[in-house]
Design a protein around this motif. Structure first.
Motif, PDB file in Angstrom:
ATOM      1  N   LEU A  76       0.855  -1.186   0.000  1.00 14.09           N
ATOM      2  CA  LEU A  76       0.000   0.000   0.000  1.00 14.09           C
ATOM      3  C   LEU A  76       0.889   1.234   0.000  1.00 14.09           C
ATOM      4  CD1 LEU A  76      -2.825   1.263   0.238  1.00 14.09           C
ATOM      5  CD2 LEU A  76      -2.656   0.930   2.712  1.00 14.09           C
ATOM      6  N   ILE A  77       0.720   2.069  -1.014  1.00 12.88           N
ATOM      7  CA  ILE A  77       1.539   3.276  -1.140  1.00 12.88           C
ATOM      8  C   ILE A  77       0.909   4.462  -0.424  1.00 12.88           C
ATOM      9  CG2 ILE A  77       2.305   5.013  -2.801  1.00 12.88           C
ATOM     10  CD1 ILE A  77       2.984   2.912  -4.660  1.00 12.88           C
ATOM     11  N   ASP A  78      -0.420   4.588  -0.569  1.00 11.06           N
ATOM     12  CA  ASP A  78      -1.075   5.795  -0.081  1.00 11.06           C
ATOM     13  C   ASP A  78      -2.577   5.580  -0.090  1.00 11.06           C
ATOM     14  OD1 ASP A  78      -1.290   8.416   0.801  1.00 11.06           O
ATOM     15  OD2 ASP A  78      -0.670   9.340  -1.091  1.00 11.06           O
ATOM     16  N   ARG A  79      -3.271   6.550   0.463  1.00  8.90           N
ATOM     17  CA  ARG A  79      -4.721   6.658   0.310  1.00  8.90           C
ATOM     18  C   ARG A  79      -4.971   8.100  -0.093  1.00  8.90           C
ATOM     19  NH1 ARG A  79      -9.626   4.846   4.238  1.00  8.90           N
ATOM     20  NH2 ARG A  79     -11.109   4.663   2.527  1.00  8.90           N
ATOM     21  N   ARG A  80      -5.515   8.266  -1.297  1.00 15.20           N
ATOM     22  CA  ARG A  80      -5.654   9.609  -1.879  1.00 15.20           C
ATOM     23  C   ARG A  80      -7.092   9.929  -2.242  1.00 15.20           C
ATOM     24  NH1 ARG A  80      -0.956   8.553  -6.153  1.00 15.20           N
ATOM     25  NH2 ARG A  80       0.760   8.366  -4.691  1.00 15.20           N
ATOM     26  N   LYS A  81      -7.346  11.223  -2.246  1.00 15.07           N
ATOM     27  CA  LYS A  81      -8.637  11.721  -2.712  1.00 15.07           C
ATOM     28  C   LYS A  81      -8.584  11.800  -4.236  1.00 15.07           C
ATOM     29  CE  LYS A  81     -11.635  15.735  -2.184  1.00 15.07           C
ATOM     30  NZ  LYS A  81     -11.778  17.032  -1.526  1.00 15.07           N
ATOM     31  N   VAL A  82      -9.513  11.116  -4.903  1.00 21.46           N
ATOM     32  CA  VAL A  82      -9.587  11.107  -6.362  1.00 21.46           C
ATOM     33  C   VAL A  82     -10.956  11.625  -6.756  1.00 21.46           C
ATOM     34  CG1 VAL A  82      -9.524   9.655  -8.431  1.00 21.46           C
ATOM     35  CG2 VAL A  82      -8.012   9.139  -6.508  1.00 21.46           C
ATOM     36  N   THR A  83     -10.990  12.535  -7.711  1.00 25.45           N
ATOM     37  CA  THR A  83     -12.254  13.079  -8.204  1.00 25.45           C
ATOM     38  C   THR A  83     -12.575  12.451  -9.545  1.00 25.45           C
ATOM     39  OG1 THR A  83     -11.792  15.160  -7.068  1.00 25.45           O
ATOM     40  CG2 THR A  83     -13.506  15.203  -8.766  1.00 25.45           C
ATOM     41  N   SER A  84     -13.760  11.868  -9.645  1.00 33.83           N
ATOM     42  CA  SER A  84     -14.187  11.203 -10.882  1.00 33.83           C
ATOM     43  C   SER A  84     -14.581  12.237 -11.926  1.00 33.83           C
ATOM     44  CB  SER A  84     -15.376  10.284 -10.608  1.00 33.83           C
ATOM     45  OG  SER A  84     -16.531  11.061 -10.339  1.00 33.83           O
ATOM     46  N   SER A  85     -14.781  11.766 -13.144  1.00 32.60           N
ATOM     47  CA  SER A  85     -15.196  12.676 -14.227  1.00 32.60           C
ATOM     48  C   SER A  85     -16.565  13.281 -13.939  1.00 32.60           C
ATOM     49  CB  SER A  85     -15.205  11.945 -15.570  1.00 32.60           C
ATOM     50  OG  SER A  85     -16.099  10.851 -15.520  1.00 32.60           O
ATOM     51  N   GLY A  86     -17.349  12.615 -13.095  1.00 31.36           N
ATOM     52  CA  GLY A  86     -18.656  13.132 -12.709  1.00 31.36           C
ATOM     53  C   GLY A  86     -18.582  14.136 -11.571  1.00 31.36           C
ATOM     54  N   GLY A  87     -17.366  14.415 -11.068  1.00 34.92           N
ATOM     55  CA  GLY A  87     -17.182  15.405 -10.026  1.00 34.92           C
ATOM     56  C   GLY A  87     -17.254  14.868  -8.604  1.00 34.92           C
ATOM     57  N   GLN A  88     -17.467  13.554  -8.433  1.00 34.34           N
ATOM     58  CA  GLN A  88     -17.539  12.978  -7.100  1.00 34.34           C
ATOM     59  C   GLN A  88     -16.140  12.635  -6.598  1.00 34.34           C
ATOM     60  OE1 GLN A  88     -20.197   9.627  -7.442  1.00 34.34           O
ATOM     61  NE2 GLN A  88     -21.965  10.908  -6.984  1.00 34.34           N
ATOM     62  N   SER A  89     -15.869  13.003  -5.343  1.00 34.79           N
ATOM     63  CA  SER A  89     -14.575  12.700  -4.729  1.00 34.79           C
ATOM     64  C   SER A  89     -14.691  11.447  -3.877  1.00 34.79           C
ATOM     65  CB  SER A  89     -14.114  13.863  -3.851  1.00 34.79           C
ATOM     66  OG  SER A  89     -13.799  14.966  -4.663  1.00 34.79           O
ATOM     67  N   GLN A  90     -13.603  10.680  -3.890  1.00 32.56           N
ATOM     68  CA  GLN A  90     -13.563   9.427  -3.144  1.00 32.56           C
ATOM     69  C   GLN A  90     -12.125   9.200  -2.670  1.00 32.56           C
ATOM     70  OE1 GLN A  90     -13.698   5.834  -5.640  1.00 32.56           O
ATOM     71  NE2 GLN A  90     -15.323   5.053  -4.317  1.00 32.56           N
ATOM     72  N   ARG A  91     -11.961   8.716  -1.432  1.00 34.70           N
ATOM     73  CA  ARG A  91     -10.622   8.344  -0.954  1.00 34.70           C
ATOM     74  C   ARG A  91     -10.368   6.913  -1.383  1.00 34.70           C
ATOM     75  NH1 ARG A  91      -7.608  11.246   2.116  1.00 34.70           N
ATOM     76  NH2 ARG A  91      -6.752   9.547   3.366  1.00 34.70           N
ATOM     77  N   ARG A  92      -9.270   6.716  -2.116  1.00 38.20           N
ATOM     78  CA  ARG A  92      -8.953   5.395  -2.658  1.00 38.20           C
ATOM     79  C   ARG A  92      -7.577   4.936  -2.198  1.00 38.20           C
ATOM     80  NH1 ARG A  92     -10.429   6.006  -9.072  1.00 38.20           N
ATOM     81  NH2 ARG A  92     -12.582   6.739  -8.815  1.00 38.20           N
ATOM     82  N   TYR A  93      -7.452   3.638  -2.037  1.00 38.76           N
ATOM     83  CA  TYR A  93      -6.147   3.047  -1.776  1.00 38.76           C
ATOM     84  C   TYR A  93      -5.344   3.082  -3.072  1.00 38.76           C
ATOM     85  CZ  TYR A  93      -8.076   1.376   2.600  1.00 38.76           C
ATOM     86  OH  TYR A  93      -8.644   1.324   3.841  1.00 38.76           O
ATOM     87  N   VAL A  94      -4.044   3.334  -2.933  1.00 38.61           N
ATOM     88  CA  VAL A  94      -3.146   3.406  -4.085  1.00 38.61           C
ATOM     89  C   VAL A  94      -2.069   2.344  -3.910  1.00 38.61           C
ATOM     90  CG1 VAL A  94      -1.571   4.864  -5.422  1.00 38.61           C
ATOM     91  CG2 VAL A  94      -3.538   5.898  -4.262  1.00 38.61           C
ATOM     92  N   ILE A  95      -1.866   1.556  -4.965  1.00 36.28           N
ATOM     93  CA  ILE A  95      -0.817   0.535  -4.953  1.00 36.28           C
ATOM     94  C   ILE A  95       0.146   0.789  -6.112  1.00 36.28           C
ATOM     95  CG2 ILE A  95      -2.318  -1.192  -3.891  1.00 36.28           C
ATOM     96  CD1 ILE A  95      -2.469  -2.533  -6.738  1.00 36.28           C
ATOM     97  N   ALA A  96       1.330   0.224  -5.999  1.00 39.50           N
ATOM     98  CA  ALA A  96       2.289   0.228  -7.104  1.00 39.50           C
ATOM     99  C   ALA A  96       2.323  -1.188  -7.655  1.00 39.50           C
ATOM    100  CB  ALA A  96       3.673   0.642  -6.630  1.00 39.50           C
ATOM    101  N   THR A  97       2.324  -1.296  -8.964  1.00 36.66           N
ATOM    102  CA  THR A  97       2.386  -2.606  -9.607  1.00 36.66           C
ATOM    103  C   THR A  97       3.059  -2.454 -10.955  1.00 36.66           C
ATOM    104  OG1 THR A  97       1.095  -4.609 -10.083  1.00 36.66           O
ATOM    105  CG2 THR A  97       0.106  -2.486 -10.719  1.00 36.66           C
ATOM    106  N   THR A  98       3.192  -3.546 -11.662  1.00 40.29           N
ATOM    107  CA  THR A  98       3.799  -3.531 -12.987  1.00 40.29           C
ATOM    108  C   THR A  98       2.711  -3.676 -14.039  1.00 40.29           C
ATOM    109  OG1 THR A  98       5.825  -4.518 -12.134  1.00 40.29           O
ATOM    110  CG2 THR A  98       5.474  -4.673 -14.506  1.00 40.29           C
ATOM    111  N   LEU A  99       2.763  -2.831 -15.048  1.00 40.18           N
ATOM    112  CA  LEU A  99       1.876  -2.923 -16.211  1.00 40.18           C
ATOM    113  C   LEU A  99       2.657  -3.567 -17.340  1.00 40.18           C
ATOM    114  CD1 LEU A  99      -0.712  -2.024 -17.838  1.00 40.18           C
ATOM    115  CD2 LEU A  99       0.625  -0.016 -18.471  1.00 40.18           C
ATOM    116  N   GLN A 100       2.011  -4.489 -18.032  1.00 42.33           N
ATOM    117  CA  GLN A 100       2.647  -5.105 -19.202  1.00 42.33           C
ATOM    118  C   GLN A 100       1.683  -4.999 -20.375  1.00 42.33           C
ATOM    119  OE1 GLN A 100       3.366  -9.441 -19.228  1.00 42.33           O
ATOM    120  NE2 GLN A 100       5.493  -8.882 -19.587  1.00 42.33           N
TER     121      GLN A 100
END
Length: 162
Positions: A76-100
């Protein structure tokens, strides 16, 4: 960080792999309007082990299919406030991973959220694409076409799937 490979051209939707999470295939919507990437996750539970914070969660990697479930654990890297395209804010867990994608891989950050009502189980945001990918909105599946149900049928015995 210097990136020596030329930028890859991808379409508005692509099949991706998240090898650190044992997710062999997930269809993502590529969204240059979104800053962060998001992964559909449920049963999200943070915990600490030997002084290190982790989060466990489950993923339904296929659209319109709740039968395939992959259990994941990530630092677990962090828990951040993220605002959706609809304008709603939500606190989300943030992880680091590998994208392939198409044989290339690099580290990204993913937020965990319930995307059950969304068409795509993953949203690939511009931070994950920066300096590596170019998006052509007229294209789709440039990294290769797959049929997810067949793919997961072949990989069900790998261990993380319920």
């Amino acid at each position: 960080m210097k990136i020596n490979e030329p930028k890859m051209i991808i379409g508005w939707r692509e099949w991706l792999t998240l090898p650190d999470l044992c997710v062999p295939a997930i269809k993502a919507k590529v969204d240059t309007g979104a800053r962060t990437s998001a992964l559909h996750a449920f049963d999200v539970k943070p915990f600490e082990q030997n002084g290190v914070r982790f989060v466990s969660f489950n993923v339904h990697p296929l659209q319109r299919n709740d039968t395939v479930v992959i259990s994941c654990t990530a630092p677990l890297i962090d828990r951040r406030k993220v605002t959706s395209s609809g304008g709603q804010s939500q606190r989300r867990y943030v992880i680091a991973t590998t994208l392939q994608i198409a044989g290339r891989s690099w580290p990204i950050e993913l937020t965990l959220t319930n995307r059950d009502q969304m068409k795509f189980r993953m949203l690939l945001g511009r931070n994950a694409m920066s300096r590596r990918l170019i998006v052509d909105p007229h294209l789709s599946m440039q990294a290769g076409k797959r049929h997810g149900a067949e793919f997961y049928g072949e990989h069900r015995e790998k261990g993380n799937m319920k």
